[in-house]
Motif scaffolding. Structure first.
Motif, PDB file in Angstrom:
ATOM      1  N   PHE A  81       0.856  -1.189   0.000  1.00 18.84           N
ATOM      2  CA  PHE A  81       0.000   0.000   0.000  1.00 18.84           C
ATOM      3  C   PHE A  81       0.890   1.236   0.000  1.00 18.84           C
ATOM      4  O   PHE A  81       2.063   1.165   0.340  1.00 18.84           O
ATOM      5  CB  PHE A  81      -0.943   0.003   1.215  1.00 18.84           C
ATOM      6  N   HIS A 112      -3.470   4.550   9.363  1.00 18.21           N
ATOM      7  CA  HIS A 112      -3.725   3.575   8.305  1.00 18.21           C
ATOM      8  C   HIS A 112      -4.048   2.235   8.953  1.00 18.21           C
ATOM      9  O   HIS A 112      -3.268   1.744   9.770  1.00 18.21           O
ATOM     10  CB  HIS A 112      -2.507   3.439   7.385  1.00 18.21           C
ATOM     11  N   VAL A 157      -5.100  -1.730   8.013  1.00 12.58           N
ATOM     12  CA  VAL A 157      -5.115  -2.695   6.914  1.00 12.58           C
ATOM     13  C   VAL A 157      -5.592  -4.040   7.463  1.00 12.58           C
ATOM     14  O   VAL A 157      -4.787  -4.834   7.952  1.00 12.58           O
ATOM     15  CB  VAL A 157      -3.721  -2.830   6.271  1.00 12.58           C
ATOM     16  N   ARG A 169      -8.920  -0.829   2.825  1.00 10.92           N
ATOM     17  CA  ARG A 169      -8.392   0.268   3.644  1.00 10.92           C
ATOM     18  C   ARG A 169      -9.400   0.571   4.722  1.00 10.92           C
ATOM     19  O   ARG A 169     -10.512   1.008   4.466  1.00 10.92           O
ATOM     20  CB  ARG A 169      -8.149   1.509   2.776  1.00 10.92           C
TER      21      ARG A 169
END
Length: 109
Positions: A83, A92, A94, A107
């Protein structure tokens, strides 16, 4: 930047505990490992390194997880999710939904 992951075992319907996960960052000469962790009792990892923008990758050692769970037949011994971090100040997340013959990710937030 903060980074987290959550691995769920779709067959068992519960968190995937103890999955070895490596965090890599892209460099001109290839991928550089920057952290190694295992998922906790809730299937989660919150990575500590402060990372810059650019390409990163989470590599999940699914073979180790399946073997520890006694699963004899599986297709993906490893799942690598690459990513790109475009906002280093953002969180972030994941997630990985895992089974012996399929996986999915997205995401998260």
């Amino acid at each position: 930047m903060s980074l987290s992951t959550h691995v769920l075992d779709a067959v068992q319907g519960r968190p995937a505990v103890g999955v070895p996960v490596r965090l890599d960052v892209a460099r001109p000469d290839g991928w550089l490992p920057v952290a190694r962790e295992r998922t906790d009792a809730d299937g989660r990892i919150r990575f500590a390194p402060d990372l810059l923008g650019g390409p990163h990758r989470l590599v999940f050692d699914t073979a180790a997880y399946f073997q520890a769970a006694g699963v004899e037949h599986y297709f993906y011994p490893e799942v690598a999710i690459a990513f790109t971090v475009t906002d280093p100040d953002a969180h972030h997340h994941v997630p990985l939904l895992l089974s012996p013959f399929a996986y999915s990710t997205y995401r998260g937030s």
